[in-house]
Design a protein around this motif. Sequence first.
Motif, PDB file in Angstrom:
ATOM      1  N   ASP A  34    -130.809  63.755 -29.256  1.00  0.00           N
ATOM      2  CA  ASP A  34    -130.510  63.029 -28.028  1.00  0.00           C
ATOM      3  C   ASP A  34    -129.018  62.800 -27.819  1.00  0.00           C
ATOM      4  O   ASP A  34    -128.535  62.833 -26.695  1.00  0.00           O
ATOM      5  N   VAL A  35    -128.325  62.581 -28.916  1.00  0.00           N
ATOM      6  CA  VAL A  35    -126.881  62.340 -28.780  1.00  0.00           C
ATOM      7  C   VAL A  35    -126.212  63.561 -28.170  1.00  0.00           C
ATOM      8  O   VAL A  35    -125.431  63.472 -27.219  1.00  0.00           O
ATOM      9  N   LYS A  36    -126.579  64.706 -28.701  1.00  0.00           N
ATOM     10  CA  LYS A  36    -125.968  65.944 -28.217  1.00  0.00           C
ATOM     11  C   LYS A  36    -126.360  66.207 -26.748  1.00  0.00           C
ATOM     12  O   LYS A  36    -125.536  66.659 -25.955  1.00  0.00           O
ATOM     13  N   ILE A  37    -127.607  65.893 -26.419  1.00  0.00           N
ATOM     14  CA  ILE A  37    -128.042  66.055 -25.029  1.00  0.00           C
ATOM     15  C   ILE A  37    -127.257  65.112 -24.117  1.00  0.00           C
ATOM     16  O   ILE A  37    -126.748  65.513 -23.073  1.00  0.00           O
ATOM     17  N   HIS A  38    -127.115  63.896 -24.583  1.00  0.00           N
ATOM     18  CA  HIS A  38    -126.420  62.901 -23.776  1.00  0.00           C
ATOM     19  C   HIS A  38    -124.959  63.310 -23.541  1.00  0.00           C
ATOM     20  O   HIS A  38    -124.419  63.158 -22.447  1.00  0.00           O
ATOM     21  N   GLU A  39    -124.323  63.847 -24.584  1.00  0.00           N
ATOM     22  CA  GLU A  39    -122.925  64.283 -24.437  1.00  0.00           C
ATOM     23  C   GLU A  39    -122.805  65.334 -23.342  1.00  0.00           C
ATOM     24  O   GLU A  39    -121.916  65.289 -22.498  1.00  0.00           O
ATOM     25  N   PHE A  40    -123.739  66.283 -23.372  1.00  0.00           N
ATOM     26  CA  PHE A  40    -123.706  67.340 -22.357  1.00  0.00           C
ATOM     27  C   PHE A  40    -123.895  66.737 -20.972  1.00  0.00           C
ATOM     28  O   PHE A  40    -123.159  67.036 -20.034  1.00  0.00           O
ATOM     29  N   GLU A  41    -124.876  65.871 -20.860  1.00  0.00           N
ATOM     30  CA  GLU A  41    -125.187  65.362 -19.521  1.00  0.00           C
ATOM     31  C   GLU A  41    -124.079  64.493 -18.965  1.00  0.00           C
ATOM     32  O   GLU A  41    -123.811  64.526 -17.764  1.00  0.00           O
ATOM     33  N   SER A  42    -123.389  63.779 -19.835  1.00  0.00           N
ATOM     34  CA  SER A  42    -122.311  62.960 -19.269  1.00  0.00           C
ATOM     35  C   SER A  42    -121.137  63.849 -18.832  1.00  0.00           C
ATOM     36  O   SER A  42    -120.515  63.603 -17.808  1.00  0.00           O
ATOM     37  N   ARG A  43    -120.881  64.919 -19.560  1.00  0.00           N
ATOM     38  CA  ARG A  43    -119.823  65.836 -19.114  1.00  0.00           C
ATOM     39  C   ARG A  43    -120.254  66.589 -17.853  1.00  0.00           C
ATOM     40  O   ARG A  43    -119.463  66.862 -16.965  1.00  0.00           O
ATOM     41  N   LEU A  44    -121.539  66.893 -17.792  1.00  0.00           N
ATOM     42  CA  LEU A  44    -122.063  67.572 -16.609  1.00  0.00           C
ATOM     43  C   LEU A  44    -121.872  66.685 -15.376  1.00  0.00           C
ATOM     44  O   LEU A  44    -121.413  67.148 -14.325  1.00  0.00           O
ATOM     45  N   ASN A  45    -122.183  65.403 -15.535  1.00  0.00           N
ATOM     46  CA  ASN A  45    -122.000  64.491 -14.407  1.00  0.00           C
ATOM     47  C   ASN A  45    -120.552  64.448 -13.950  1.00  0.00           C
ATOM     48  O   ASN A  45    -120.262  64.394 -12.764  1.00  0.00           O
ATOM     49  N   GLU A  46    -119.657  64.482 -14.937  1.00  0.00           N
ATOM     50  CA  GLU A  46    -118.234  64.415 -14.594  1.00  0.00           C
ATOM     51  C   GLU A  46    -117.768  65.670 -13.851  1.00  0.00           C
ATOM     52  O   GLU A  46    -116.968  65.602 -12.926  1.00  0.00           O
ATOM     53  N   HIS A  47    -118.256  66.827 -14.257  1.00  0.00           N
ATOM     54  CA  HIS A  47    -117.682  68.080 -13.749  1.00  0.00           C
ATOM     55  C   HIS A  47    -118.568  68.828 -12.748  1.00  0.00           C
ATOM     56  O   HIS A  47    -118.145  69.841 -12.198  1.00  0.00           O
ATOM     57  N   TRP A  48    -119.783  68.371 -12.560  1.00  0.00           N
ATOM     58  CA  TRP A  48    -120.711  69.151 -11.741  1.00  0.00           C
ATOM     59  C   TRP A  48    -120.246  69.314 -10.298  1.00  0.00           C
ATOM     60  O   TRP A  48    -120.251  70.417  -9.757  1.00  0.00           O
ATOM     61  N   ARG A  49    -119.836  68.219  -9.666  1.00  0.00           N
ATOM     62  CA  ARG A  49    -119.445  68.334  -8.257  1.00  0.00           C
ATOM     63  C   ARG A  49    -118.282  69.312  -8.052  1.00  0.00           C
ATOM     64  O   ARG A  49    -118.386  70.206  -7.215  1.00  0.00           O
ATOM     65  N   PRO A  50    -117.179  69.142  -8.815  1.00  0.00           N
ATOM     66  CA  PRO A  50    -116.109  70.140  -8.634  1.00  0.00           C
ATOM     67  C   PRO A  50    -116.570  71.565  -8.956  1.00  0.00           C
ATOM     68  O   PRO A  50    -116.208  72.504  -8.235  1.00  0.00           O
ATOM     69  N   LEU A  51    -117.392  71.709  -9.979  1.00  0.00           N
ATOM     70  CA  LEU A  51    -117.874  73.058 -10.314  1.00  0.00           C
ATOM     71  C   LEU A  51    -118.693  73.630  -9.164  1.00  0.00           C
ATOM     72  O   LEU A  51    -118.492  74.781  -8.746  1.00  0.00           O
ATOM     73  N   PHE A  52    -119.596  72.824  -8.673  1.00  0.00           N
ATOM     74  CA  PHE A  52    -120.436  73.282  -7.570  1.00  0.00           C
ATOM     75  C   PHE A  52    -119.569  73.688  -6.380  1.00  0.00           C
ATOM     76  O   PHE A  52    -119.778  74.723  -5.753  1.00  0.00           O
ATOM     77  N   GLY A  53    -118.555  72.859  -6.098  1.00  0.00           N
ATOM     78  CA  GLY A  53    -117.649  73.149  -4.978  1.00  0.00           C
ATOM     79  C   GLY A  53    -116.975  74.510  -5.135  1.00  0.00           C
ATOM     80  O   GLY A  53    -116.854  75.281  -4.177  1.00  0.00           O
ATOM     81  N   LEU A  54    -116.542  74.817  -6.366  1.00  0.00           N
ATOM     82  CA  LEU A  54    -115.857  76.093  -6.616  1.00  0.00           C
ATOM     83  C   LEU A  54    -116.814  77.265  -6.415  1.00  0.00           C
ATOM     84  O   LEU A  54    -116.476  78.261  -5.760  1.00  0.00           O
ATOM     85  N   LEU A  55    -118.006  77.132  -6.970  1.00  0.00           N
ATOM     86  CA  LEU A  55    -118.971  78.232  -6.848  1.00  0.00           C
ATOM     87  C   LEU A  55    -119.464  78.369  -5.405  1.00  0.00           C
ATOM     88  O   LEU A  55    -119.739  79.474  -4.930  1.00  0.00           O
TER      89      LEU A  55
END
Length: 655
Positions: A34-55
């Motif tokens: 769960d810790v590893k999953i949580h780390e991914f998801e919190s980084r995903l939340n941080e970067h998803w919008r800009p990433l989506f915008g670029l793609l």
Amino acid sequence: MSIAQDEIDFKADLTLQRLQPQLQEVWQTSQIDDVKIHEFESRLNEHWRPLFGLLFQLYSSRYDFFYHIEQVLLTAARGWAERPEDLCALDRHRINEPNWFQSERISGGALYVDLFGENLSKLREQVSYFKNLGLTYLHLMPLFAVRPGNNDGGYAISTYRSVDPRLGTIDDLRLLAADLREAGISLVLDFVFNHTSDDHEWAKLAQSGNREYQEYYYIFPDREKPEQYERTLREIFPTVRRGNFTWHDGMQQWVWTSFNSFQWDLNYTNPAVFRAMLEEMFFIANTGIDILRLDAVAFIWKQMGTNCENLPEAHTLIQAFNRLARIATPGLLFKSEAIVHPDDVVKYISEHECQISYNPTLMALLWESLATRNVSLLVQTLRHRYKLPKNTAWVNYLRCHDDIGWTFDDADAQAIGINAYDHRKFLNDFYTGQFPGSFARGVPFQENHETGDMRISGTMASLAGLEQAIEEENEEKKELALRRMLLLHGVSLSIGGIPLLYLGEEWGMLNDYDFVKDPAKAGDSRWIHRPKMQWQFLEELDDHIKAGNGSIRSTIFRSTQKLIALRKSLPALAGQDMELIATANEHILGYVRLYEGNRLIVLANFSDEAQVIEGNKLRTAGLGRFFQNVIDDKTYATSEQLVLAPYQILWLNRV
Ligand code: GLC
Ligand code: GLC
């Protein structure tokens, strides 16, 4: 029509919501905690919008955009799930210390595995050599499986999943990476993402007529489109083949090949290519790589009617790769290889794109200053081109496996009364040894008789005069060549950024003219400066220490090693802050390095005669009256003139 940010963010959030169930599936199959999953998801939340915008910018007009976005996200999730625990630990560290690469303690080297150590396991035995030399960063030239015959020094890759069997296996690479990490050395590998070899699986499928894979490349049935593109393209390897397209007999079609005819440019307008290369990127990173050198970044996006270099979409693409790295391999850095006009080089450098970049302009202008014995063009350029955005750094190098191109700005030259065209011609004459009085022994690379364009090949020592001096058995010239080399190292190690040694330089390796004997190399003069390491130099070094004398080789080695060690002891050399000093002497380059209240003054004489600078200049720049040159411990008072010996460099600390 441009779409409002708010609208894109809304779409981004909705998309992520829809993809959540699939993400859960990845977590279930990969069984990470769960810790590893949580780390991914919190980084995903941080970067998803800009990433989506670029793609979205690049690919939203595709009918299957949603499918590709889904695949990109799942690829990232798998990249993190498969990331070995020791690398995840390093990630956690680096998230908290994103500027680790700006330290004065960092010092780099680059080498070919086969030429330096034969293979990866032999190279593991040389880790102590790198440590001894003071390196904390090691770039291994491309070591993946390549096509038979000419493979452009490893840059024609057949698969990113296995190592060239002559060099070892992926497991050997992992072992080496672990040993290096243990020794405090970061590992740098290429991400050759602009092209694959013509025998890569994707290219083979394309050749067999598979349409899906033909869309991975730029393939044309006739000359119509290629000719339209050709009108605005430059030629990168004009002596290899005219133009940028290669006829493929099997397919009976034309293929876009910016470099050699066997290097097929990937078509990034196809999101499947982006996704596929992303997977390769994570695979490479997860073998234990700290920094990826993004090869040939300038060429990754093409558009009719342009020169197809440095297009805005190239930046968008790299930024998308960067966001994905932040999400799945957050400790990973990108280094840009853009050997283009200085205005374009700098556009790749940002914490959201490439955090570090080769500094080809500094490299070329240091050689320019040696040829002219005058630093005016260097100073004119540094004045408005050295500063970088925060959290980024230059990689300063003097030679590398490629040629030297004179990539200064014509207007910078014009501003100080230099005609750029004539000056490049002079530099080419000088470095091929044609110009009267030249000390250099370089050879032409990719001479284009139509445009007059030409670049230079040659090792650092041969370009700096050592080859000529040895041939003439002239001790005085040997001394001057040695001084030129140390002068350049002295600048590269102190001016701000990551200094990068091209291994072999530390021994003053000379040009290797035997490359012409190998038919796969004969047509490419860059092989002249890719000599095989001569380990007997190291043995001689020990003998000399015992005997208490030194050959020119051991002097070069010892002096280089000493400068690296000195750099690492000087906190003022961290970061990128550099202020030029108006030395009032066109032969002397002067600057102050500043970091967190520490200061170091550097004065470098590019002339073969002694030069003088007023002590007063030093007093105002260094805020002191007495200074010590940390290189030879000599003390200087600012009440007097300072005299610099021919090619002398001073690193001055206030005392
Ligand atoms: C880069 C490499 C160079 C290679 C080219 C094509 O510029 O440094 O060696 O020929 O890309 O991959
Ligand atoms: C690079 C550069 C070119 C260089 C070549 C490799 O990407 O754009 O100037 O010489 O590829 O040699």
